[in-house]
Design a protein around this motif. Structure first.
Motif, PDB file in Angstrom:
ATOM      1  N   VAL A   3       0.899  -1.173  -0.087  1.00 25.28           N
ATOM      2  CA  VAL A   3       0.095  -0.094  -0.042  1.00 25.28           C
ATOM      3  C   VAL A   3       0.979   1.180  -0.059  1.00 25.28           C
ATOM      4  CG1 VAL A   3      -1.664   1.196   1.490  1.00 25.28           C
ATOM      5  CG2 VAL A   3      -2.026  -1.135   1.135  1.00 25.28           C
ATOM      6  N   GLN A  17      -3.128   4.282  -2.150  1.00 28.66           N
ATOM      7  CA  GLN A  17      -3.153   3.512  -3.496  1.00 28.66           C
ATOM      8  C   GLN A  17      -2.706   2.118  -3.024  1.00 28.66           C
ATOM      9  OE1 GLN A  17       0.050   5.307  -6.059  1.00 28.66           O
ATOM     10  NE2 GLN A  17      -1.442   6.423  -7.185  1.00 28.66           N
ATOM     11  N   VAL A  18      -3.647   1.131  -3.875  1.00 24.89           N
ATOM     12  CA  VAL A  18      -3.725  -0.557  -3.357  1.00 24.89           C
ATOM     13  C   VAL A  18      -3.456  -0.872  -4.873  1.00 24.89           C
ATOM     14  CG1 VAL A  18      -5.119  -2.036  -2.659  1.00 24.89           C
ATOM     15  CG2 VAL A  18      -5.330   0.047  -1.742  1.00 24.89           C
ATOM     16  N   ILE A  20      -3.522  -2.799  -8.022  1.00 30.12           N
ATOM     17  CA  ILE A  20      -4.740  -3.282  -8.639  1.00 30.12           C
ATOM     18  C   ILE A  20      -5.327  -4.964  -8.611  1.00 30.12           C
ATOM     19  CG2 ILE A  20      -3.768  -3.974 -11.059  1.00 30.12           C
ATOM     20  CD1 ILE A  20      -7.096  -2.030 -10.488  1.00 30.12           C
ATOM     21  N   LYS A  21      -4.262  -5.834  -8.391  1.00 30.73           N
ATOM     22  CA  LYS A  21      -4.720  -7.186  -8.016  1.00 30.73           C
ATOM     23  C   LYS A  21      -5.533  -7.097  -6.635  1.00 30.73           C
ATOM     24  CE  LYS A  21      -1.492  -9.492 -10.807  1.00 30.73           C
ATOM     25  NZ  LYS A  21      -0.223 -10.499 -10.968  1.00 30.73           N
ATOM     26  N   GLU A  22      -4.878  -6.465  -5.672  1.00 28.62           N
ATOM     27  CA  GLU A  22      -5.471  -6.225  -4.638  1.00 28.62           C
ATOM     28  C   GLU A  22      -6.972  -5.815  -4.517  1.00 28.62           C
ATOM     29  OE1 GLU A  22      -3.858  -8.072  -2.378  1.00 28.62           O
ATOM     30  OE2 GLU A  22      -1.889  -8.224  -3.301  1.00 28.62           O
ATOM     31  N   TRP A  23      -7.024  -4.850  -5.238  1.00 27.96           N
ATOM     32  CA  TRP A  23      -8.358  -4.059  -5.445  1.00 27.96           C
ATOM     33  C   TRP A  23      -9.105  -4.933  -6.150  1.00 27.96           C
ATOM     34  CZ3 TRP A  23     -11.162  -0.512  -3.282  1.00 27.96           C
ATOM     35  CH2 TRP A  23     -12.255  -0.126  -4.056  1.00 27.96           C
ATOM     36  N   GLU A  24      -9.014  -5.762  -7.113  1.00 25.78           N
ATOM     37  CA  GLU A  24      -9.764  -6.593  -7.634  1.00 25.78           C
ATOM     38  C   GLU A  24     -10.019  -7.767  -6.564  1.00 25.78           C
ATOM     39  OE1 GLU A  24      -7.620  -7.537 -11.281  1.00 25.78           O
ATOM     40  OE2 GLU A  24      -8.281  -5.753 -12.134  1.00 25.78           O
ATOM     41  N   ILE A  26     -10.412  -7.404  -3.348  1.00 25.72           N
ATOM     42  CA  ILE A  26     -11.380  -6.803  -2.446  1.00 25.72           C
ATOM     43  C   ILE A  26     -12.839  -6.532  -3.061  1.00 25.72           C
ATOM     44  CG2 ILE A  26     -12.106  -4.517  -1.295  1.00 25.72           C
ATOM     45  CD1 ILE A  26      -8.762  -4.132  -1.019  1.00 25.72           C
ATOM     46  N   LYS A  27     -12.693  -6.343  -4.420  1.00 26.97           N
ATOM     47  CA  LYS A  27     -14.060  -5.947  -5.246  1.00 26.97           C
ATOM     48  C   LYS A  27     -14.741  -7.351  -5.472  1.00 26.97           C
ATOM     49  CE  LYS A  27     -14.361  -3.349  -8.619  1.00 26.97           C
ATOM     50  NZ  LYS A  27     -14.070  -2.494  -9.673  1.00 26.97           N
ATOM     51  N   ASP A  34     -17.851  -0.263  -4.670  1.00 21.92           N
ATOM     52  CA  ASP A  34     -17.680   0.949  -5.482  1.00 21.92           C
ATOM     53  C   ASP A  34     -18.672   1.724  -5.256  1.00 21.92           C
ATOM     54  OD1 ASP A  34     -15.380   0.609  -7.045  1.00 21.92           O
ATOM     55  OD2 ASP A  34     -16.546  -0.820  -8.263  1.00 21.92           O
TER      56      ASP A  34
END
Length: 74
Positions: A3, A17-18, A20-24, A26-27, A34
């Protein structure tokens, strides 16, 4: 998780900033993330600032995100 914290010219953290793989990930676990209302009451911001300061003073308090996910799953 890697992070990155973004600070303003006064040193105040203004964003995180996280990767993108981690954000995906989480999503995928929390599909409504969102749609979270972005307005934060001032008293919430004060609590966040206090906790960020506490983490700066004692970085050993930071745990891996996987620990959080494990706790949330229970």
């Amino acid at each position: 998780m890697s992070v990155q914290y973004i600070s303003d010219t006064k040193g105040q953290v203004t964003a995180v900033q996280v990767p993108i793989k981690e954000w995906e990930m989480i999503k995928s676990k929390y599909p409504d993330v969102d749609n979270i209302d972005t307005s934060i009451p001032e008293w919430h911001k004060e609590i966040i600032d206090e906790r960020l300061e506490a983490l700066k003073r004692n970085p050993d308090m930071i745990l891996p995100i996987e620990t959080l996910f494990d706790e949330l799953d229970n």
